[in-house]
Design an enzyme around this catalytic site. Structure first.
Site, short mmCIF file in Angstrom:
data_model
loop_
_atom_site.label_atom_id
_atom_site.label_comp_id
_atom_site.label_asym_id
_atom_site.label_seq_id
_atom_site.Cartn_x
_atom_site.Cartn_y
_atom_site.Cartn_z
CE1 TYR A 9 46.17 42.79 43.02
CE2 TYR A 9 48.29 43.97 42.79
CZ TYR A 9 47.29 44.06 43.41
OH TYR A 9 46.79 44.75 44.08
CB SER A 19 48.18 48.48 42.59
OG SER A 19 49.52 47.85 43.22
#
Length: 260
Positions: A151, A138
């Site tokens: 995360y 990401s």
């Protein structure tokens, strides 16, 4: 990367970016094995894509990974590409007491899962031509989203691990690639209609185009603004980025990807 004629094992292939990527690779002329813990969704994807096959896998457990990898290699000995896509994203608050069970769930799925899966396949991949290990991380591995601190930290860790593994495998014939998506419209966190997120179809189309090159980092144009930010003075950008996200302001930063 060679984008056709491979036998590809992809985790998290039942929905979101994983499903779209699996379908694009299937349509490009690859044998694709999708894995997910949700059997019903797997069956629906396979039914919609004749020739694709599935395998139930929960990447958060070491035993599950070992069992699934052994079955996959036995049933599909030509596997030469492994894509670590499965992941979970949950909101947290790093300024308060973190929920230990939630942290363990995110770490087991997003960090230990890909490490364990790659470890289970790596010796097999060393015997294959055009072998690839791929991680879907990401942009939050470069610029963290503060309300999803755990995360974001797992994605930063996976970026670091991918670079180390790329170096260690540099003479093995196995390539290590990283896809770092921006915020993409998927069904997680109700992002299908989020105007600040990149639509899924153009994201996959651009990703496939970059995959066909010699790039080690697979970045769509929208991801570049965050990829370039780490370095001296980065905290000022992180602050601006998170303020914009929390206020709902439209931004070229495209704060996060939400996937399964």
């Amino acid at each position: 990367m060679k984008t056709n004629g491979n036998t590809i094992f992809i985790t998290g292939g039942a929905s979101g970016i994983g499903r779209a990527l699996a379908e694009a690779l299937h349509q490009a002329g690859n044998t694709v094995i999708i894995a997910s813990r949700r059997k019903a969704l797997l069956e629906a994807v396979v039914q919609a894509n004749p020739g694709m096959v599935s395998l139930v896998l929960d990447v958060s457990t070491a035993d599950g990974i070992q069992s699934a990898a052994k079955e996959a290699i036995t049933r599909f000995p030509d596997i030469n590409v492994v894509i670590n896509n499965a992941g979970i994203m949950q909101i947290d608050d790093a300024a308060a007491v973190l929920d230990d069970a939630q942290m363990l769930d995110i770490l087991s799925t997003n960090l230990l899962g890909p490490m364990r899966l790659t470890s289970a396949f790596v010796e097999h991949l060393k015997t294959k031509k055009d072998a690839v290990i791929m991680y879907v991380t990401s942009v939050l591995g470069f610029v963290p989203l503060a309300p999803a601190a755990v995360y974001s930290a797992t994605k930063a860790a996976m970026h670091s691990f991918a670079m180390s593994q790329r170096f260690m495998l540099r003479n093995s014939g196995v390539r290590v690639l990283e896809i770092a998506p921006p915020w993409v419209q998927t069904d997680l966190l109700n992002s299908n209609e989020e105007p600040r997120a990149m639509p899924l179809k153009p994201f996959i189309e651009e990703t496939m185009a970059v995959l066909a090159t010699d790039a080690d980092e697979i970045l769509v144009e929208r991801a570049n603004v965050l990829r370039s930010r780490p370095g001296p003075g980065e905290m000022a950008f992180v602050t601006e980025f998170n303020r914009a996200f929390l206020s709902g302001v439209s931004s070229t930063a495209n704060p996060t990807d939400v996937r399964a």
